[in-house]
Design a protein around this motif. Structure first.
Motif, PDB file in Angstrom:
ATOM      1  N   LYS A 101       1.419  -2.757  -3.121  1.00 45.40           N
ATOM      2  CA  LYS A 101       1.994  -1.348  -3.884  1.00 45.40           C
ATOM      3  C   LYS A 101       0.861  -0.132  -3.018  1.00 45.40           C
ATOM      4  O   LYS A 101      -0.200  -0.397  -3.117  1.00 45.40           O
ATOM      5  CB  LYS A 101       1.290  -1.410  -5.382  1.00 45.40           C
ATOM      6  CG  LYS A 101       2.218  -2.276  -6.096  1.00 45.40           C
ATOM      7  CD  LYS A 101       2.040  -2.082  -7.745  1.00 45.40           C
ATOM      8  CE  LYS A 101       2.643  -3.043  -8.520  1.00 45.40           C
ATOM      9  NZ  LYS A 101       2.014  -4.356  -8.831  1.00 45.40           N
ATOM     10  N   THR A 103     -12.581  -2.404  -5.871  1.00 44.91           N
ATOM     11  CA  THR A 103     -11.187  -2.696  -6.528  1.00 44.91           C
ATOM     12  C   THR A 103     -10.213  -1.935  -5.549  1.00 44.91           C
ATOM     13  O   THR A 103      -9.283  -1.847  -6.084  1.00 44.91           O
ATOM     14  CB  THR A 103     -11.282  -1.978  -7.878  1.00 44.91           C
ATOM     15  OG1 THR A 103     -11.665  -0.837  -7.802  1.00 44.91           O
ATOM     16  CG2 THR A 103     -12.352  -2.933  -8.564  1.00 44.91           C
ATOM     17  N   SER A 123      -9.160  -6.252  -6.597  1.00 43.19           N
ATOM     18  CA  SER A 123      -8.107  -5.707  -6.455  1.00 43.19           C
ATOM     19  C   SER A 123      -6.818  -6.183  -7.472  1.00 43.19           C
ATOM     20  O   SER A 123      -6.084  -5.282  -7.752  1.00 43.19           O
ATOM     21  CB  SER A 123      -7.378  -5.357  -4.813  1.00 43.19           C
ATOM     22  OG  SER A 123      -7.629  -6.920  -4.403  1.00 43.19           O
ATOM     23  N   PHE A 124      -7.025  -7.178  -7.897  1.00 43.85           N
ATOM     24  CA  PHE A 124      -6.066  -7.668  -8.884  1.00 43.85           C
ATOM     25  C   PHE A 124      -6.221  -6.933 -10.202  1.00 43.85           C
ATOM     26  O   PHE A 124      -5.370  -7.053 -10.940  1.00 43.85           O
ATOM     27  CB  PHE A 124      -6.251  -9.253  -8.951  1.00 43.85           C
ATOM     28  CG  PHE A 124      -7.493  -9.683  -9.261  1.00 43.85           C
ATOM     29  CD1 PHE A 124      -7.620 -10.007 -10.915  1.00 43.85           C
ATOM     30  CD2 PHE A 124      -8.669 -10.050  -8.717  1.00 43.85           C
ATOM     31  CE1 PHE A 124      -8.546 -10.524 -11.430  1.00 43.85           C
ATOM     32  CE2 PHE A 124      -9.727 -10.663  -9.381  1.00 43.85           C
ATOM     33  CZ  PHE A 124      -9.744 -10.771 -10.720  1.00 43.85           C
ATOM     34  N   LEU A 125      -7.342  -6.396 -10.288  1.00 48.06           N
ATOM     35  CA  LEU A 125      -7.481  -5.758 -11.642  1.00 48.06           C
ATOM     36  C   LEU A 125      -6.919  -4.236 -11.502  1.00 48.06           C
ATOM     37  O   LEU A 125      -6.766  -3.606 -12.496  1.00 48.06           O
ATOM     38  CB  LEU A 125      -9.189  -5.614 -11.736  1.00 48.06           C
ATOM     39  CG  LEU A 125      -9.923  -7.019 -12.210  1.00 48.06           C
ATOM     40  CD1 LEU A 125     -11.402  -6.545 -12.268  1.00 48.06           C
ATOM     41  CD2 LEU A 125      -9.400  -7.411 -13.417  1.00 48.06           C
ATOM     42  N   ASN A 126      -6.732  -3.799 -10.270  1.00 45.37           N
ATOM     43  CA  ASN A 126      -6.374  -2.298  -9.912  1.00 45.37           C
ATOM     44  C   ASN A 126      -4.782  -2.496 -10.071  1.00 45.37           C
ATOM     45  O   ASN A 126      -4.185  -2.970  -9.018  1.00 45.37           O
ATOM     46  CB  ASN A 126      -6.898  -2.020  -8.517  1.00 45.37           C
ATOM     47  CG  ASN A 126      -6.651  -0.675  -8.195  1.00 45.37           C
ATOM     48  OD1 ASN A 126      -5.676   0.006  -8.938  1.00 45.37           O
ATOM     49  ND2 ASN A 126      -7.308   0.010  -7.406  1.00 45.37           N
ATOM     50  N   LYS A 127      -4.242  -1.778 -10.948  1.00 48.53           N
ATOM     51  CA  LYS A 127      -2.841  -1.800 -10.951  1.00 48.53           C
ATOM     52  C   LYS A 127      -2.116  -0.568 -10.352  1.00 48.53           C
ATOM     53  O   LYS A 127      -1.245  -0.676 -10.310  1.00 48.53           O
ATOM     54  CB  LYS A 127      -2.251  -1.816 -12.628  1.00 48.53           C
ATOM     55  CG  LYS A 127      -3.104  -2.993 -13.407  1.00 48.53           C
ATOM     56  CD  LYS A 127      -2.128  -4.343 -13.006  1.00 48.53           C
ATOM     57  CE  LYS A 127      -2.886  -5.275 -13.560  1.00 48.53           C
ATOM     58  NZ  LYS A 127      -2.697  -6.765 -12.751  1.00 48.53           N
ATOM     59  N   GLU A 175      -1.714   2.112  -6.916  1.00 53.75           N
ATOM     60  CA  GLU A 175      -1.641   2.057  -5.600  1.00 53.75           C
ATOM     61  C   GLU A 175      -2.724   1.962  -4.565  1.00 53.75           C
ATOM     62  O   GLU A 175      -3.657   2.877  -4.924  1.00 53.75           O
ATOM     63  CB  GLU A 175      -0.447   3.285  -5.139  1.00 53.75           C
ATOM     64  CG  GLU A 175       0.898   3.008  -6.040  1.00 53.75           C
ATOM     65  CD  GLU A 175       1.663   4.246  -5.753  1.00 53.75           C
ATOM     66  OE1 GLU A 175       1.120   5.451  -5.672  1.00 53.75           O
ATOM     67  OE2 GLU A 175       2.759   4.232  -6.204  1.00 53.75           O
TER      68      GLU A 175
END
Lengths: 400, 449
Positions: free
Chosen positions: B14, B345, B358-362, B364
Motif C-alpha cells: 500500500k 512503523t 509496519s504491520f501495525l500501520n494500516k 499508505e
C-alpha cells in the motif's frame, strides 16, 4: 551525526583504490554501514523498491531474543556459586559474581571471533557479514561458567574457520557455528566441559559438605544404573544446599548448574516467543523439536527397561540444553532444513535423537549438541527428498 | 467451466500516490519511442527507417531478423528524429516526433473466418503482434506456434496499478473482437481472469468466446503467470500465450478498423507527483510532459511501470512498450543513522524483525529507492515461499540458476515463471539479491542452450 558522517568521509580516501589502506576497504564499509544504513539504491531494472528489513536487523533480532537467557545466566552463575559454598548473598553480589565470570567469556568470543572474521574478509575481499553477531553470543552461552578463556578463544577460531569460512562464509556453512565450537571443546578438552566439576563456579572457595556438582542428566543417568526411581533421585539430589534443587519447577525456572545460557527453560521460551513473533525463527522447527523429544520420551517410557527410560517425558524438556538447543541452535536457517516440509522433519528428529543419545548412550550425558550437528549434516538429505517430490509433481503433471 | 481460485500467499504493497480515476489536464507527449530493449527475446534487431523519414501509425520501423514476420510498428505518425545507439552500436531507441493529428496506415479490416495461419500472419504485419507474449520465457510469441491456451489477466495487483475497468471503458467492442481473434489462434481456450474480490467491470464480465476465471488474494494474484499455474500449468515443451487487456483491445481495433491504434490511458502515480491521475497518450510516450513541473521534489526516480517490475527512466525518457503506468518516488541515496536498528512503523516491510512495526500501520507508505541494506548470500529461508503462490521452491530455483544447472532449472519450474513472478521475492529478500535479473539470466540460458 553530520560530524560522524564527515569523519567517515575524511577516512574514505585512505580505503579507496590507491589509498594507503586499500586492502582494508571491507572493514571501512563494514563499520560505516553499522553506524549508517548505506546510501545504495536499486538498479535501473528489477524491483525499484526494497523491503526495509535487512540481514543486520534479522540477526540483531536473534541477539535480542538471547538477552533474557544471558541475563538470567549471569545471575544464575552467581546464585549457584553462593548456593554451593553455603553463603548468603544479596542479589547484587550474585549478579556481580556472575558478570565477572560470564562477561570475559563473551568478550573473548566476540573479540576473537570478529578478528578472525575480519582477517578472512580482508584476505578474501568479502563484505563483513552479520552472521557472527549471533554466533558470538551463542558460543558464550553454551560454555560452562568457568572455562579457561584460551580454550574459548581456540574453539571460537576453530568454529569460525573450519565451521564457516572454509565453506565461503555466512550463508554457506553446513554446521551450526556455535555448536561446532562446543563440539570442538567437548572432544579436545573434555575435562573442562563435561563431568561433575565444571557446572558450578566455586572460585577459590570450598563447597559445603556433601555438595555434588552433578547435573540433572547425570543424576538420572546414575538412577538408571542403580535402578532407583529417577524422579525421586532428582528430588533428593543435593539436599545439603536446599530442597528440590532438581524439582521439575526449579529446573523449568533454571536455578540449576549448567552452561551459562542453557539452564532456564523459561528464558528459552521467552526467546522462542520473540523469534516466532518476529518470524525470524521457524516455529515449525521449535514446535516439532519439542514434540519429537516428548514423543521419544514417551516411547522410552513404554519400553522402560531401566529407571532412566521410565522418566516422565516432560523432565526431558527442562533438563540439560534441550530447550536452548531447539530454540536457538536448531532454528539457524543456514544449517537447518530449508524447505518448509523439511523443517518439520528436521526439528522432530532433533528432539528424537537428543533423547536417544541421552538415555541410551553412556558416553554422552547430553544429546542436544550431537543431535543438532547430526541433523545439520542430514538436513540437505531431507531437503533433497522434499525437492525431489516437488520435481516429481511437476513431471507427473506433464505426463498425465 | 470457469474456475474460482482463492490465493492466500502474497503481499499487498500500500503506497502513497494512488491515481484518482479522472483524466488529468496535462500537456500531451510530443515524442514517442520504440525501445528494442523492452522486448527481451529480440535477438537481431534491424531498423527499417532512417532519421528524417516520415511514418504513419502502423508503419513498420523495426524487425527482429530472427523472426522477421513480426513487425514492430510506429505508435504514432510523424518524423523519425533519432535512432539512438549505445555501446557497440546496440540499438536503444527509435524516436518519433508526432504529428498534431495522428494518421494511420490502413491495411483493411481483418477477416476472422480465414484460416488460422493466415490470420496470424496478418496480425503479425500490423504492429499489434508484440502484445502477444509467449510462456515459457516471456518473449514475443512466434506466429507459427500453436499455443495450448491464451491467458489474459484482467486485473493488476501491482502497487498503484491502474484499474482496467476505468482505463478501458468504452472499449467493449474492441475487447470482444480481440478475444475472438485470439480464440482463432489457439486450439485450446482463451482464459480471461478477473478479480474475484469485487464485481468484474462490464468489459470483462460480458465477454464471450472465453472462459472467465476468478482469482482473489493479495498480490501477485493478478500476475498472469500465477494464474496459469493454477489453471493449466506449463510443462516442458508446451507453449502458452499471454496478452494484457490493453493488448487485446489493440488487436480488436486492428481487426475491426484495420489500423494499429497504439493509444492507451496511462496512470500517473507515486508520492512525488503533485498531480496524480490518468492521461490519454500512445505507447512509448515521452514522460517529460507528464512529469516536468508536476514534481513535489527535485530528487526523484521516474519509473516506467510499477515499483516492483518497472524500469528507471530519465526525466525525458520514454514509457516502455508494455507499460501503462508511470510511478515517481524519491531517490533513496542518503545514509541513515542506525537505519537498520531503530524501530519504526513508517518503513514498508513484509517482515516483523526487530522494531519493524509496519504491520501495525494500516495506512499508505511512502517508499524510496534505497535498498535498505547490502547484498548478502541467502541466509533467511521460508520467506520467498510466503509471497509466491505457486508450487515452486524459489530458493532452490534461484540457486540452480546461480549454479547454471540446466536440468535443475528445468525440473524446478523455470518454464513457469518470468521476472514479474519473482518481483515480490526480490522485494522481501533481506539479502537484497537481484532476483529478476537472475531469472532472466536463467531464462536466457534455457532459451539459447
Amino acid at each position: 551525526m553530520k560530524a560522524l558522517q564527515k569523519l567517515f568521509d575524511n577516512l574514505k580516501p585512505n580505503f579507496e583504490k590507491g589509498g594507503k589502506w586499500e586492502k582494508f576497504h571491507t572493514l571501512y564499509e563494514g563499520h560505516r554501514t553499522i553506524v549508517f544504513a548505506p546510501d545504495l539504491t536499486t538498479k535501473a531494472k528489477g524491483a525499484q523498491i526494497k523491503d526495509a528489513t535487512d540481514l543486520k536487523r534479522v540477526m540483531i533480532t536473534v541477539v535480542i531474543a538471547m538477552i533474557p537467557t544471558l541475563l538470567f545466566g549471569i545471575f544464575n552463575v552467581g546464585e549457584q556459586h553462593f548456593l554451593a559454598i553455603g553463603e548468603d548473598a544479596t542479589w547484587v553480589d550474585k549478579a556481580l559474581f556472575g558478570a565477572m565470570s560470564v562477561l570475559p567469556i563473551l568478550i573473548v568470543t566476540y573479540g576473537v571471533g570478529l578478528l578472525t572474521e575480519f582477517i578472512f574478509c580482508v584476505v578474501r575481499n568479502h563484505p563483513i557479514s552479520e552472521g557472527y553477531l549471533v554466533s558470538g553470543m551463542l558460543i558464550a552461552l553454551v560454555m560452562p561458567p568457568h572455562i579457561p578463556l584460551w580454550q574459548v578463544a581456540l574453539a571460537t577460531i576453530f568454529a569460525v574457520v573450519i565451521g564457516k569460512e572454509v565453506f565461503g562464509g555466512t550463508g554457506m556453512n553446513i554446521l551450526n557455528v556455535a555448536m561446532t565450537a562446543r563440539a570442538f571443546l567437548y572432544f579436545a578438552y573434555p575435562a573442562n566441559i563435561s563431568g561433575d566439576q565444571v557446572w558450578t563456579y566455586l572460585s577459590d572457595k570450598a563447597p559445603v559438605d556433601g555438595f555434588s556438582g552433578a547435573t540433572a542428566l547425570s543424576v538420572v543417568y546414575n538412577a538408571g544404573v542403580q535402578n532407583t526411581n529417577a524422579v525421586d533421585a532428582l528430588n533428593q539430589h543435593n539436599s545439603v544446599v536446599g530442597e528440590g534443587l532438581y524439582s521439575l519447577s526449579n529446573m523449568f525456572m533454571g536455578w540449576i548448574p549448567g552452561s551459562i545460557g542453557e539452564t532456564s527453560t523459561l528464558m528459552c521460551l521467552v526467546g522462542a516467543v520473540i523469534l516466532i513473533a518476529t518470524g525470524v525463527g521457524s516455529w515449525k522447527i521449535i514446535v516439532s523439536g519439542f514434540a519429537g523429544a516428548y514423543v521419544m520420551g514417551t516411547v522410552m517410557n513404554l519400553l522402560a527397561v531401566n529407571e532412566y527410560m521410565a522418566l516422565p517425558p516432560q523432565y526431558h524438556w527442562v533438563m540439560g540444553g534441550l530447550a536452548f538447543g531447539i530454540v536457538f541452535m536448531a532454528t539457524d536457517p543456514v544449517s537447518a532444513a530449508q524447505t518448509e516440509t523439511g523443517k518439520w522433519i528436521y526439528g522432530f528428529l532433533i528432539g528424537v535423537f537428543t533423547i536417544i543419545i541421552r538415555v541410551t548412550n553412556p558416553a554422552y550425558p547430553e544429546g542436544i549438541m550431537l543431535a543438532v550437528l547430526f541433523m545439520n549434516v542430514v538436513a540437505p538429505l531431507i531437503d533433497y527428498y522434499v525437492v525431489k517430490a516437488n520435481k516429481t509433481r511437476r513431471l507427473q503433471r506433464a505426463t498425465v | 467451466m470457469s474456475k474460482i481460485v482463492k490465493l492466500k500467499k502474497g503481499f499487498d504493497l500500500k503506497l502513497v500516490g494512488k491515481a484518482p480515476q479522472e483524466i488529468a489536464n496535462l500537456a500531451s507527449a510530443t515524442t514517442f519511442a520504440i525501445k528494442p530493449t523492452d522486448f527481451p527475446g529480440i535477438q537481431r534487431p534491424k531498423v527499417l527507417v532512417n532519421e528524417g523519414d516520415t511514418v504513419k501509425a502502423g508503419t513498420p520501423i523495426l524487425i527482429d531478423k530472427a523472426m522477421d514476420q513480426v513487425i514492430y510498428a510506429a505508435p504514432v505518425s510523424g518524423e523519425i528524429v533519432e535512432v539512438k545507439r549505445g555501446d557497440k552500436r546496440k540499438l536503444l531507441e527509435i524516436k518519433i516526433l508526432a504529428d498534431q493529428t495522428i494518421t494511420h496506415e490502413n491495411f483493411g479490416k481483418i477477416d476472422l473466418t480465414q484460416d488460422r495461419d493466415a490470420l496470424a500472419a496478418q496480425l503479425a504485419s500490423t504492429g499489434v503482434w508484440p502484445n502477444i507474449l509467449q510462456r515459457p520465457y516471456g518473449v514475443v510469441a512466434n506466429p507459427a506456434d500453436s499455443p495450448k491456451a491464451i491467458f489474459v489477466s484482467a486485473f493488476d495487483t501491482n502497487p498503484l496499478a491502474p484499474d482496467y475497468g476505468f482505463t478501458l471503458q468504452g472499449q467493449e467492442k474492441y475487447f470482444q473482437a480481440g478475444i475472438d481473434a485470439l480464440a482463432k489462434l489457439t486450439k485450446g481456450k482463451v482464459h480471461v481472469n478477473v478479480d474475484g474480490s469485487k464485481p468484474a467491470p462490464a468489459i470483462f464480465s460480458g465477454v464471450k468466446n472465453a472462459q472467465i476465471n476468478q482469482f482473489s488474494g493479495p498480490h501477485p494474484a493478478g500476475n498472469v503467470g500465477v494464474q496459469i499455474h493454477h489453471l493449466d500449468p506449463i510443462n516442458k515443451g508446451e507453449i502458452a500465450w499471454t496478452v494484457s487487456p490493453v493488448g487485446v483491445v489493440q488487436i480488436g481495433k486492428a481487426v475491426l478498423e484495420g489500423i494499429y491504434d497504439a493509444s492507451r490511458v496511462v496512470a500517473l502515480t507515486g508520492s512525488e507527483l503533485t498531480k496524480t491521475g490518468f492521461v490519454k497518450t500512445y505507447t512509448g510516450a515521452n514522460v517529460s510532459s507528464f512529469v516536468k513541473g508536476n514534481l513535489n521534489s527535485g530528487h526523484v526516480r521516474v519509473i516506467s511501470g510499477n515499483v516492483l517490475t518497472g524500469e528507471k527512466v530519465n526525466l525525458d525518457g520514454f514509457l516502455g512498450f508494455y507499460h501503462s503506468q508511470i510511478t515517481v518516488i524519491p531517490e533513496g541515496d542518503q545514509e541513515e543513522f542506525l537505519g537498520w536498528l531503530l524501530p519504526t512503523t513508517s518503513k514498508l516491510s513484509f517482515h516483523r524483525a526487530l522494531g519493524m512495526f509496519s504491520f501495525l500501520n494500516k495506512g499508505e507508505f511512502k517508499v524510496d529507492t534505497n535498498t535498505h541494506g547490502e547484498e548478502r548470500a541467502f541466509v533467511v529461508t521460508g520467506e520467498f515461499e510466503k509471497v509466491l503462490p505457486m508450487d515452486i521452491l524459489p530458493t532452490y530455483l534461484f540457486k540452480a540458476i546461480i549454479a547454471e544447472d540446466y536440468d535443475e532449472m528445468e525440473e524446478l519450474g523455470l518454464y513457469e515463471i518470468v521476472e514479474e513472478d519473482v518481483a515480490l521475492c526480490e522485494f522481501v529478500d533481506p539479502s537484497k539479491n537481484e532476483l529478476q535479473v537472475l531469472v532472466r539470466h536463467g531464462i536466457e540460458l534455457l532459451m539459447y542452450s
